[in-house]
Design an enzyme around this catalytic site. Structure first.
Site, PDB file in Angstrom:
ATOM      1  N   GLU B 490       0.817  -1.221   0.000  1.00 41.60           N
ATOM      2  CA  GLU B 490       0.000   0.000   0.000  1.00 41.60           C
ATOM      3  C   GLU B 490       0.849   1.269   0.000  1.00 41.60           C
ATOM      4  O   GLU B 490       0.295   2.367   0.057  1.00 41.60           O
ATOM      5  CB  GLU B 490      -0.960  -0.007   1.194  1.00 41.60           C
ATOM      6  CG  GLU B 490      -2.059  -1.063   1.037  1.00 41.60           C
ATOM      7  CD  GLU B 490      -2.904  -1.226   2.297  1.00 41.60           C
ATOM      8  OE1 GLU B 490      -2.362  -1.007   3.399  1.00 41.60           O
ATOM      9  OE2 GLU B 490      -4.091  -1.580   2.172  1.00 41.60           O
ATOM     10  N   GLN B 603       4.855  -4.403   2.484  1.00 39.97           N
ATOM     11  CA  GLN B 603       4.698  -5.834   2.716  1.00 39.97           C
ATOM     12  C   GLN B 603       4.864  -6.541   1.380  1.00 39.97           C
ATOM     13  O   GLN B 603       4.774  -5.916   0.334  1.00 39.97           O
ATOM     14  CB  GLN B 603       3.315  -6.123   3.276  1.00 39.97           C
ATOM     15  CG  GLN B 603       2.188  -5.889   2.274  1.00 39.97           C
ATOM     16  CD  GLN B 603       0.813  -6.087   2.876  1.00 39.97           C
ATOM     17  OE1 GLN B 603       0.178  -5.134   3.284  1.00 39.97           O
ATOM     18  NE2 GLN B 603       0.359  -7.320   2.911  1.00 39.97           N
TER      19      GLN B 603
END
Lengths: 761, 761
Positions: B490, B603
């Site tokens: 993100e 991530q």
């Protein structure tokens, strides 16, 4: 076009007949202002129907605590809100003890409204049949004085038409006002003092947090058939209101009038302890002069403005009305006398957008004020940014920049960033470029170098430093790139290498360096001061130039155009004309992701660059880019049609230019965007001016000389405008067969007309 | 790591000594739940210090009106909030008429807390010196019954140590509770009925808007030195509270105890008219059984869970405590018995994030529940999405998709999208892929095709349709592209051709078509029904496949890796290790634009694709991508370390794998992200399980067979885990010199160990 109830007229905005649905739109369109305060065209008497109340004081704002769904680091804590200020226009009117209220009366006849732009006043007249069957004729006239910027005046006449009637006027001041636009339903004002006697009233209040002190004041006189009465009013106080009541039994056919003088004195212009005494002086002056004398001065003041800034259009009354409306609103919003003020996107006509300063000022408004006012007005607008330089540097620091790099805010009231959408606040950084461009533009037009030498160079250096730091080196491209930006076309967010942004970044660095060298050479003292203040080194300048020289520009060989951003051609390139009309405006029909991945352009982006830097490109280049980009442009920004009108005119596409002109000049009058009730689009009105002067007139400044290549829409017989160029006032009159230049002030002037030099004397 | 006050222990979470600053973190860490309700470890007695109250009921939520700074078309009207429910744990305690309050008493000794994970209870003990100098010893034990999911029980003992004392217990129910997380300070609950007698109390309340009816109930018994007293309490009512007061003069050294049985009956499980009678039945059962018997059943129920889901680690108590904490919390959050529920990111430990269902469930949680429970539990999680298919289709329609395309929500409680950040809500569409992947994963592991045939194929078709419509054709690339997305990382928004998204989109289409063909061939009746329902045509299938076959994947020849998205290499490729440590975590130090234009990865993104589709790539490919991407990964998502641990283990990088393991397993216990007081990271806990079973154990399912390639961190002597594979329960024990398989249930099973097939009997 969304509405057409405004009657076409050369000099006035007119509405005939009362329609509840038009009230809020008219409140916007008939707004009045004098640069220092302004107000929507709310009724003086009670109106219980849907209405959007608005009275605004230039420079008085409230920092409303930011409210977002998801906080991002770097968001400003506050959004500077345009503040609805105490209401001084109010006059409750009772007819035989029934409140006059156009929303609840039995019948309304002969309703008309006029915004007389020539003379600067707002008028209204109607005949109302009340629930008690009394019929009254009402005439109202109101203006905000250009001469006395803290003063407004209202003349309210009532004539009972069918019977004798008891008429009561209750002029009042009300500081219990709220904003429609508020994040947390905060109270914005606190009332601290009230005073009222038989004909004067005062309320002192201050804004919370910012503590602007405001004294709202009023004085009233009543007249019967134009003869002043000695009636003393009966004073009343409520918690946040003072009023004075005047009653009179008025014979059928007689006219009972009230003249109300009112306004604000504020701590922006007075010592806080002297607000009431200042108000009393103004009232004394106003009462001595009286309504008619004040109105006469108002007409003269507007006459002076029109002398210089009027644009005439023969043969097309709607086009004429449009341009005058634009010029009128611009002059109502900003007069250039106070360098603390700026040109808010809604001026004094609404709350929307908040803040008072956007890049609109530099990109769209400067040319109008530069050419129709003394040059100190444009200089004040530049100085405003110089005064905010410290805050722009702080703002850049919050975003991780250093060493005196400045990022001017997207939206501001006092120099601090107000906005809070990451894709705009943090990424629509091209705004920095417009601020440098305005300096260039000002110097090009006025030849006044003193601003750069005294202030502007510091601004240019800080902006160049920002671009230098914001550019990063791409190994695969072996060029400098600018990643993650939003260009002028806000229908693309977080894109890489927006051509406009990269281009203006490169230019900003080069222009800063050019001026660093000029000041170093020609103004050694200034250079020493700036050198010391900024800590600029030759290494830094060299590094900057390296970035500028090696900037990356996305380009399509196939189309022979620069790409709005990298990857633009990967989109589904369906032109606007091939798009289902039901889907437009796309910003009201599509989710944001769909807009973003579409090729549709909200407003000039690559073409904005071709507008600013027309002198860097050939006309064929412009044509190629115009042909490529315009078909994807939905013009859903008020700032779009004007640039396209100018470029269409340059390319000789007069029909398109004319259609864009109408859209920009009558955007609010015809409510193209279905939102005029929220307020007028003030800043784009300066674009309308440009679309005539630069578009049809083809005016450019090249090599210290005015150039013209006039064109005229087939719908017009002729048009004329004036420009104040370096102390020459030149009138330009264009008709289908010729262009006339008249020098109204100054020495003989050489101008270029379609490539030939002409001496105008 | 941010804290280390938790005492390492094999089976318990323990805290010794009272620290005001740790109270809120411990409230999260010591949370208890039984899948159907849960609560933070708030104190029973009054506590006036900083505390975050939380009691939650699975499936009971409030749709809070969306609040954003700037509205975008398509945003959902509501955000489904996890709802703080009426408080039934409260017991005011008075000692000689002074309220016992650990925040205000004179002295606290021997404070300790224990979350006994083996037996499923929360305990607390301390000695407090009150302002009135009475010293009391307190012992509390509390649990939420696994056997009776609507019931909780508390045993509270007080012993005056230095004097005889009057002790008063006031057990109460309080429905006057609020959320910390609220957009508009709405009231979320309305109390409609109260009832209280000498030992029982009831409050009925319902949620506003959603009208979930809840009866909170309690019954108390008091004991002196373990002998039940016949004391009848004195009942009290306040506006939203009922309480019962029991007082006793207690000799020095004697112990006065209260057993409180309490909980909720709700309209989710009962007829609205029967909530109180249902509550009374439960209370009768509880009172009959008594605290000790109920606790005994609790131990047995947890023992059964641990029988199957325990992972043992020898030689590393912190690692052991970490994995048990993760397994315990997962079992507290979701038991799989109710297909209306799901696994919220904070479970029953806090309000943050709202909603109950994220892609975390499919991407991270399914494997844990699949391997440690009966397969119907995982099937229920899949069925949950099937039940929401209609709303996912509606959601896609809101965003302009048609023909039964579905976009599952980013965050939801009832199938409707809850989230409102355009870059997430509209663009983080890869979530759709995880939902299809979970179907594949479930079938691969269980060999149960019935879900696909009965329900899943419809989901797969709707998802494939979405990807088909969302892909567009790029002329310059001569490929299909997916523009404007946010990948799993993100820290990149609105990028083009995110490799992970494109890859899973292609796979979704192909997997859907594979199953369309299989069902068509093998399950004609089902095919007929689905064919009719979806209106699927061969042309559509062909068109879809064309998109899948011609999907574009950004690739770097230079690095031999797929690019996370187009243009990734244009960034300044400074590795995380070369970044100033003071700048981390970057999400707390950088403005959003700076994060976005950086190369830093929150991530696994490309590596998430290599995790899901490991079977599509060679280990050398994984290695190349791991080496390229991990150095840019900041692991600022709780979901990051587990995937990297698994991949590091596969690549034989055991030190790195172990360090990632510690980070994932002790994320909350050691508070790596400095936020555990807001609640625990429940969904990432399933990733911890994967990092042992799939990471160190190397478990994979290939060709209907379990494969293992075990590795062991040098810090451990051995570890063991069990998996329920197709009705075989296999225990795997790994030490440094060997791997032992034990079949605890089922017929003999062939497994693959490091490439060799072994028969386990």
């Amino acid at each position: 076009m969304n509405q057409d109830y405004i009657t076409p007229d050369q000099w006035s905005i007119k509405e005939d007949g009362f329609e509840i649905d038009n009230v809020q739109s008219s409140e916007s369109l008939f707004s009045i202002g004098n640069g220092s305060m302004g107000q929507r065209a709310n009724f003086e008497e009670t109106y219980t129907g849907p209405s959007f109340q608005g009275s605004y004081i230039g420079g008085v704002y409230y920092p409303d605590k930011t409210r977002v769904g998801w906080w991002k680091n770097g968001y400003p804590e506050y959004f500077s809100k345009v503040l609805n200020a105490p209401n001084w226009i109010g006059i409750n009117v009772m007819v035989n003890d029934e409140t006059l209220d156009l929303f609840s009366c039995k019948k309304i006849d002969k309703f008309s409204r006029e915004l007389n732009m020539k003379e600067g006043w707002l008028g209204r007249s109607f005949e109302a049949t009340l629930q008690n069957d009394t019929i009254v004729k009402v005439n109202v006239k109101r203006f905000l004085s250009l001469e006395h910027e803290e003063l407004g005046a209202i003349k309210y006449d009532i004539t009972p038409l069918n019977t004798k009637a008891k008429i009561t006027y209750q002029p009042y001041l009300d500081s219990g006002i709220t904003n429609q636009d508020t994040n947390w339903d905060d109270q914005f004002w606190q009332t601290t003092y009230k005073e009222v006697d038989q004909n004067q009233g005062f309320i002192r209040s201050h804004t919370l947090k910012t503590f602007y002190e405001v004294c709202s004041f009023m004085e009233s006189k009543v007249f019967l058939n134009s003869k002043e009465l000695s009636t003393q009013g009966e004073s009343l106080q409520k918690e946040m209101e003072v009023s004075i009541s005047f009653s009179e039994y008025v014979a059928k056919g007689s006219t009972f009038s009230i003249h109300k003088f009112a306004g604000y004195t504020t701590s922006l212009n007075h010592d806080k302890t002297e607000l009431i005494s200042a108000a009393k002086s103004i009232l004394k002056m106003a009462a001595d002069k009286g309504f008619d004398t004040l109105l006469q001065s108002q007409k003269e003041a507007w006459d002076k403005i029109w002398q210089m800034s009027d644009i005439t259009i023969e043969g097309d009354v709607k086009a004429q009305q449009g341009i005058r409306f634009n010029i009128f609103q611009l002059n109502q919003t900003y007069t250039g006398t106070d360098h603390r003020l700026n040109i808010g996107p809604k001026g004094f006509t609404g709350e929307k957008y908040g803040g008072s300063t956007y890049w609109d000022t530099e990109a769209y408004c400067i040319p109008f004020y530069m050419a129709t006012k003394d040059q100190h007005v444009a200089r004040n607008l530049l100085k405003y940014r110089y005064n905010h330089l410290g805050k722009a540097i702080e703002n850049a620091e919050k975003l991780g920049f250093s060493n005196g790099a400045a990022l001017y805010p997207m939206v501001t009231m006092d120099g601090e960033e107000s906005h809070n959408e990451w894709e705009i606040t943090f990424e629509e950084i091209h705004r920095n470029g417009a601020i440098a461009y305005a300096i260039f533009n000002y110097h090009r037009f006025t030849d006044d170098y003193s601003y750069i030498q005294e202030m502007g160079l510091e601004v240019l250096i800080a902006i160049a430093r920002f671009w230098h730091q914001r550019s990063t080196f791409s190994k695969p491209k072996d060029k400098y790139v600018i990643l993650g930006v939003t260009g002028p076309n806000e229908y693309e967010n977080n894109v890489n290498n927006n051509w406009y942004t990269n281009y203006i970044a490169k230019w900003c660095i080069e222009y800063a360096v050019e001026n660093i060298r000029k000041v170093e050479k020609e103004f050694k003292d200034d250079y020493g001061r700036i050198f010391q203040k900024t800590g600029l080194t030759t290494t830094e300048v060299d590094d900057m130039l390296k970035v500028a020289e090696n900037m990356y520009f996305p380009y399509s060989e196939e189309h022979g155009v620069y790409l709005q951003q990298e990857g633009f051609l990967d989109k589904e390139m369906v032109k606007v004309d091939d798009l289902d009309k039901n889907l437009r405006p796309i910003n009201q029909n599509w989710s944001w992701d769909r807009i973003l991945r579409s090729p549709y352009i909200k407003q000039a982006d690559t073409l904005q660059g071709f507008y600013f830097f027309e002198h860097h490109f050939k006309t064929e280049d412009l044509e190629k880019h115009f042909d490529f980009y315009e078909p994807f442009t939905v013009h859903e920004s008020s700032l779009s049609p004007c640039v396209h009108s100018i470029q269409a005119a340059l390319l000789g596409r007069m029909e398109q230019a004319y259609s864009f002109y109408l859209r920009t000049s009558r955007l609010d009058l015809d409510d193209y965007n279905k939102e005029v009730k929220e307020g007028c689009h003030i800043t784009s009105m300066a674009g309308t001016w440009m679309s005539i002067v630069e578009g049809f007139g083809g005016m450019r400044v090249k090599n210290d000389q005015l150039h013209f290549s006039p064109k005229i829409p087939k719908e017009w017989r002729s048009y004329s405008f004036k420009v104040n160029f370096r102390n020459h006032i030149l009138k330009v009159n264009v008709s289908h067969d010729r262009t006339e230049f008249t020098l109204e002030k100054g020495e003989a002037l050489a101008v270029d007309l379609d490539g030939k030099t002409i001496e105008v004397a």
